[in-house]
Design a protein around this motif. Structure first.
Motif: not given
Length: 346
Positions: A190, A192, A194-195, A198-199, A202, A218, A222, A225
């Motif tokens: 989880v 940076k 992975s973030e 994720l963006q 979506k 966390k 995530l 979202e």
């Protein structure tokens, strides 16, 4: 005073070596304290990322400094010098400065123009400063490099489009599987990376599960979202059995998915993209029928496509860097400092 950088990156060494030379975030200060014991260094910054390991140092003796850095790497990582020396590069004086500027701008990155490296360079400098190992020479050098990179990303097109690890990984996966809306995607870690993944996930609307233990809250945040779920590591095998795609990006120093983890478990096609360094997935998993394993360097098609779009812009920036590095080097090493009484009289 002088500047030297000794290091290696994705262009010079295989991933098997780079993961042995990595400095984990938790141990970075300890490494800096050990390096600080060498009197030859007035200051030093260790930059360790997924695709590079570099040590920048200020010194008055370049020849001895290089040997001491190599000795430090050998002792710290417990690797014989002969096993990594052929893969190292060294830049000195204004060439070291030029290299730092190029790195900070993303021109030396696997993904040309990416901006994450600027933050990594800044954090590396701050780690050195925090323990009192960033002298005035390094302070001026790194502040100028970071300021220049910020200007370049703002005023040029080098960072336009998809420039993150997350975006290119998703492009690669879509290129192999097509539409992801019906796919079960397992994201392990989880941080940076992975973030960033994720963006871009979506809008694809897949079924997503995050796997994490230490930062489980966390993972849940995530997952919320994207209307996904979060599970702990003790449910990893259960989650792997249902997955179509696995994306790993943890800071684990050991393999978290081994061949034995998947044997007898997979009866369908499984695509694994390992974005971590050291790698999270044992290479032997490729021997299992139906399993495809790729690391960041394997995303050649999408990386090349990004490079072709921006290579002309990169050439222009390289010319600017040469001029900027020359001017800054003159200020750092040639011009005499203004006498104190003149400054006080203003």
């Amino acid at each position: 005073m002088n500047l030297i950088v000794v290091g290696t990156n994705h262009k010079f060494s295989p991933i098997e070596l780079r993961e042995r030379l990595v400095f984990p975030k938790k141990r970075l200060k300890n490494a800096l304290f050990l390096l600080k014991e060498w009197q030859i260094f007035k200051g030093a910054v260790i930059l360790s990322t997924c695709n590079r390991m570099e040590i920048y140092a200020s010194t008055e003796n370049l020849e001895s400094a290089r040997g001491q850095i190599i000795n430090f790497l050998s002792r710290y990582h417990e690797i014989e010098t002969k096993n990594f020396l052929p893969y190292l590069y060294t830049y000195e004086a204004k060439e070291a400065l030029r290299h730092l500027f190029a790195v900070t701008c993303g021109l030396d990155s696997l993904i040309l123009g990416e901006t994450q490296i600027s933050g990594q360079v800044k954090q590396a400098y701050l780690e050195a400063r925090e323990i009192g190992f960033a002298d005035e020479f390094l302070r001026k050098t790194f502040i100028q490099a970071l300021s220049f990179a910020k200007m370049i990303h703002k005023e040029t097109k080098i960072s336009e489009g998809k420039i993150s690890v997350g975006s290119l990984a998703l492009d690669f996966i879509k290129g192999r599987l097509g539409n992801l809306s019906s796919k079960n995607i397992l994201i392990i870690g989880v941080g940076k990376v992975s973030e960033l993944v994720l963006q871009y996930l979506k809008k694809e609307r897949p079924n997503v599960i995050f796997v994490s233990n230490r930062t489980f809250e966390k993972a849940k945040a995530l997952a919320s979202e994207i209307n996904g779920a979060a599970v702990r590591f003790d449910r990893l095998r259960e989650s792997l059995k249902k997955a179509d795609v696995v994306i790993t990006a943890t800071a684990s120093p050991h393999f978290i998915i081994k061949k034995e983890t998947l044997e007898g478990l997979i009866n369908h096609g499984l695509l694994i993209v390992d974005l971590a360094l050291p790698r999270n997935v044992e290479p032997l998993v490729k021997d299992i029928m139906g399993v495809e394993l790729f690391c960041l360097e394997d995303l050649g098609t999408v990386i090349k496509k990004n490079f072709e779009k921006k290579k002309e812009e990169a050439k222009k920036i390289e010319e600017v860097i040469k001029i900027k590095a020359e001017r800054l080097w003159q200020k750092l090493t040639v011009l005499e400092p203004e006498p104190a009484f003149l400054r006080l009289s203003r």
